[in-house]
Enzyme design. Sequence first.
Site, PDB file in Angstrom:
ATOM      1  N   LEU A  13     -15.613  27.919 -14.547  1.00  0.00           N
ATOM      2  CA  LEU A  13     -16.839  27.321 -15.386  1.00  0.00           C
ATOM      3  C   LEU A  13     -16.696  25.879 -15.714  1.00  0.00           C
ATOM      4  O   LEU A  13     -17.698  25.290 -15.727  1.00  0.00           O
ATOM      5  CB  LEU A  13     -17.074  28.193 -16.542  1.00  0.00           C
ATOM      6  N   ASP A  38      -2.948  22.941 -25.311  1.00  0.00           N
ATOM      7  CA  ASP A  38      -2.246  24.306 -25.255  1.00  0.00           C
ATOM      8  C   ASP A  38      -2.760  25.218 -26.310  1.00  0.00           C
ATOM      9  O   ASP A  38      -2.453  24.923 -27.362  1.00  0.00           O
ATOM     10  CB  ASP A  38      -0.766  24.088 -25.370  1.00  0.00           C
ATOM     11  N   ALA A  62      -9.429  31.305 -21.180  1.00  0.00           N
ATOM     12  CA  ALA A  62      -9.166  32.846 -21.732  1.00  0.00           C
ATOM     13  C   ALA A  62      -7.918  33.346 -20.585  1.00  0.00           C
ATOM     14  O   ALA A  62      -7.687  32.674 -19.682  1.00  0.00           O
ATOM     15  CB  ALA A  62     -10.548  33.656 -21.371  1.00  0.00           C
ATOM     16  N   THR A  64      -7.776  35.860 -18.298  1.00  0.00           N
ATOM     17  CA  THR A  64      -8.667  36.594 -17.239  1.00  0.00           C
ATOM     18  C   THR A  64      -7.887  37.211 -16.219  1.00  0.00           C
ATOM     19  O   THR A  64      -8.750  38.231 -15.672  1.00  0.00           O
ATOM     20  CB  THR A  64      -9.767  35.420 -16.733  1.00  0.00           C
ATOM     21  N   THR A 103     -17.196  38.330 -22.181  1.00  0.00           N
ATOM     22  CA  THR A 103     -17.255  39.153 -20.988  1.00  0.00           C
ATOM     23  C   THR A 103     -17.899  40.581 -21.158  1.00  0.00           C
ATOM     24  O   THR A 103     -18.133  41.083 -22.278  1.00  0.00           O
ATOM     25  CB  THR A 103     -15.733  39.409 -20.850  1.00  0.00           C
ATOM     26  N   ASP A 104     -18.454  41.017 -20.068  1.00  0.00           N
ATOM     27  CA  ASP A 104     -19.117  42.562 -20.057  1.00  0.00           C
ATOM     28  C   ASP A 104     -17.867  43.352 -20.197  1.00  0.00           C
ATOM     29  O   ASP A 104     -18.380  44.537 -20.552  1.00  0.00           O
ATOM     30  CB  ASP A 104     -19.779  42.569 -18.704  1.00  0.00           C
ATOM     31  N   TYR A 127      -7.798  43.428 -21.717  1.00  0.00           N
ATOM     32  CA  TYR A 127      -8.617  42.128 -21.573  1.00  0.00           C
ATOM     33  C   TYR A 127      -9.760  42.289 -22.502  1.00  0.00           C
ATOM     34  O   TYR A 127      -9.922  41.554 -23.298  1.00  0.00           O
ATOM     35  CB  TYR A 127      -8.844  42.101 -20.327  1.00  0.00           C
ATOM     36  N   LYS A 131     -10.687  40.204 -25.828  1.00  0.00           N
ATOM     37  CA  LYS A 131     -12.055  39.142 -25.716  1.00  0.00           C
ATOM     38  C   LYS A 131     -12.906  39.808 -27.079  1.00  0.00           C
ATOM     39  O   LYS A 131     -13.684  38.967 -27.637  1.00  0.00           O
ATOM     40  CB  LYS A 131     -12.727  39.438 -24.611  1.00  0.00           C
ATOM     41  N   TRP A 152     -18.458  39.116 -13.823  1.00  0.00           N
ATOM     42  CA  TRP A 152     -18.489  38.985 -12.285  1.00  0.00           C
ATOM     43  C   TRP A 152     -18.551  37.651 -11.849  1.00  0.00           C
ATOM     44  O   TRP A 152     -19.135  37.356 -10.708  1.00  0.00           O
ATOM     45  CB  TRP A 152     -19.215  40.106 -11.453  1.00  0.00           C
TER      46      TRP A 152
END
Length: 287
Positions: A13, A38, A62, A64, A103-104, A127, A131, A152
């Site tokens: 992103l 950082d 993140a 991820t 996130t989903d 995760y 989140k 995704w």
Amino acid sequence: MKKILITGGNGQLGSELRLLSKVYTQFEWIFTDYQELDLCNLEKLETELTKINPQIIINCAAHTAVDKAEAEFELSDVLNHQAVAVLAKWSNVNDCQLIHVSTDYVFDGTAATALTETAQPNPINVYGVTKLAGEKACIKYNPDSIIIRTSWVYSSFGANFVKTMSRLMQERDSLNVVNDQIGSPTYAADLAQAIMTILTHDNWQAGIYHFSNEGEVSWYEFALAIQEIAGFDCEINGIPTSAYPTPAKRPQYSLLDKSKIKSVYGVVVPEYITSLRRCMRLLGIEK
């Protein structure tokens, strides 16, 4: 001229936003990755933010790596939760607009219809847990922030499903892909554009928003679409999640409802297949 700070500037992103920065020249852009800022160094983070002194923060950073996160709770919690709390506190005190990407995976996957922003989160992996904690910290410490949940994510940058599948389909005669996890892919370029649509809109409306491309597919169907666009000659077999055990559980159904972001900000949400073609054309793997 408003200064925008991008965290996670070298991720998918962040890289797409870097391309858009050449279009949105009314902003001053500061791209940082962990070398420049950082987020895990919580003691220094506030001081560093004050030095940069942005008027807008887009938090793309993140932890991820979903499977690795199962064994790295502390690192995940620092990056996905505690650092977000610092960003939210600082932005609230310093009158800075904050867009935080989530996130989903905050959902458990038991829904049967597209998930709205008011659906009850219930994460089933580290995760997702960290989140969701980040979302809650964001809302607690800066109620005027915007949270965008996505799913995704892929792009022409970094490692992702599209690039991995494209490589494997050229290396192997057959592939097994999970066919009982349902959602929608997100082309990071489309998400970046949605973020800029929000930032250039007259009306800032805080809260949670969902964004992914249009379409409801399994990972297996996503792989078939990649194969069709590229013309790869590889047998692709759909398999159940139970046949492909991973350290982290995945939600079986995490399709996001995009009605809110469309109605509030007029965000255009392309069909996933249209965006997939765009990305694969850029990667030079369209037949």
